[in-house]
Design a protein around this motif. Sequence first.
Motif, PDB file in Angstrom:
ATOM      1  N   ALA A  24       0.884  -1.127  -0.082  1.00  0.00           N
ATOM      2  CA  ALA A  24       0.141   0.143   0.154  1.00  0.00           C
ATOM      3  C   ALA A  24       0.897   1.257   0.017  1.00  0.00           C
ATOM      4  CB  ALA A  24      -0.810  -0.039   1.170  1.00  0.00           C
ATOM      5  N   GLN A  28      -2.337   6.474   0.365  1.00  0.00           N
ATOM      6  CA  GLN A  28      -3.612   5.741   0.447  1.00  0.00           C
ATOM      7  C   GLN A  28      -4.501   5.741   1.634  1.00  0.00           C
ATOM      8  OE1 GLN A  28      -2.212   1.868  -1.279  1.00  0.00           O
ATOM      9  NE2 GLN A  28      -4.258   2.030  -2.304  1.00  0.00           N
ATOM     10  N   TYR A  29      -3.747   5.944   2.762  1.00  0.00           N
ATOM     11  CA  TYR A  29      -4.531   5.695   4.021  1.00  0.00           C
ATOM     12  C   TYR A  29      -3.977   6.665   5.090  1.00  0.00           C
ATOM     13  CZ  TYR A  29      -0.208   3.102   5.231  1.00  0.00           C
ATOM     14  OH  TYR A  29       0.991   2.536   5.490  1.00  0.00           O
ATOM     15  N   LEU A  83      -7.324   1.621   6.046  1.00  0.00           N
ATOM     16  CA  LEU A  83      -7.097   0.356   5.920  1.00  0.00           C
ATOM     17  C   LEU A  83      -7.640  -0.404   6.871  1.00  0.00           C
ATOM     18  CD1 LEU A  83      -3.195   0.263   4.662  1.00  0.00           C
ATOM     19  CD2 LEU A  83      -5.182   0.192   3.276  1.00  0.00           C
ATOM     20  N   ARG A 106     -11.493  -3.411  -1.318  1.00  0.00           N
ATOM     21  CA  ARG A 106     -10.762  -3.647  -2.114  1.00  0.00           C
ATOM     22  C   ARG A 106      -9.681  -4.388  -1.237  1.00  0.00           C
ATOM     23  NH1 ARG A 106      -5.737  -2.066  -3.916  1.00  0.00           N
ATOM     24  NH2 ARG A 106      -5.658  -0.230  -2.684  1.00  0.00           N
ATOM     25  N   VAL A 108      -6.272  -5.123  -0.605  1.00  0.00           N
ATOM     26  CA  VAL A 108      -4.847  -4.563  -0.849  1.00  0.00           C
ATOM     27  C   VAL A 108      -3.769  -5.408  -0.851  1.00  0.00           C
ATOM     28  CG1 VAL A 108      -3.384  -2.864  -0.075  1.00  0.00           C
ATOM     29  CG2 VAL A 108      -5.821  -2.243   0.240  1.00  0.00           C
ATOM     30  N   SER A 122      -9.104  -1.834   1.749  1.00  0.00           N
ATOM     31  CA  SER A 122      -9.517  -0.557   1.690  1.00  0.00           C
ATOM     32  C   SER A 122     -10.702  -0.327   1.317  1.00  0.00           C
ATOM     33  CB  SER A 122      -8.436   0.199   0.983  1.00  0.00           C
ATOM     34  OG  SER A 122      -8.563  -0.244  -0.385  1.00  0.00           O
TER      35      SER A 122
END
Length: 128
Positions: A24, A28-29, A83, A106, A108, A122
């Motif tokens: 990841a 993204q998080y 996440l 999704r 990851v 995620s």
Amino acid sequence: KGVLAHWPSDRDGRDIARQLDLIADRQQYEVIVFVGMRPYYGLGLYLDTGVEGIEIGESRFTYSRSIAAADLCAEFAGPRRTLYALKSHRAAAFAAAASECGTALREVGQIRADDTDITVFSVAAGTK
């Protein structure tokens, strides 16, 4: 203390952080939520991110926030980029619960810690 810092451990935040970096992008998080398991709080230090724990319909761990199954939808609808990490044998049930909320997850990837495979999800783009 010096020896213990280099002693191999499968709860080592540095190793878990490296594994997460492989699956990841940190952009993204902003928080990692461990579901139904003891959170790896050391990740906050290595990844400069929030680390939380939740339990769904249970209250086994004092260090995790307990939420009712009905409140899971509100958890997914939150504004944070999150996440979700949980033991892999629980992944299908968690994804199904998300689907009931209208939330697509999704996968990851997977990491390994505490001799356990951990699946990381995620919220898929366009759902919440």
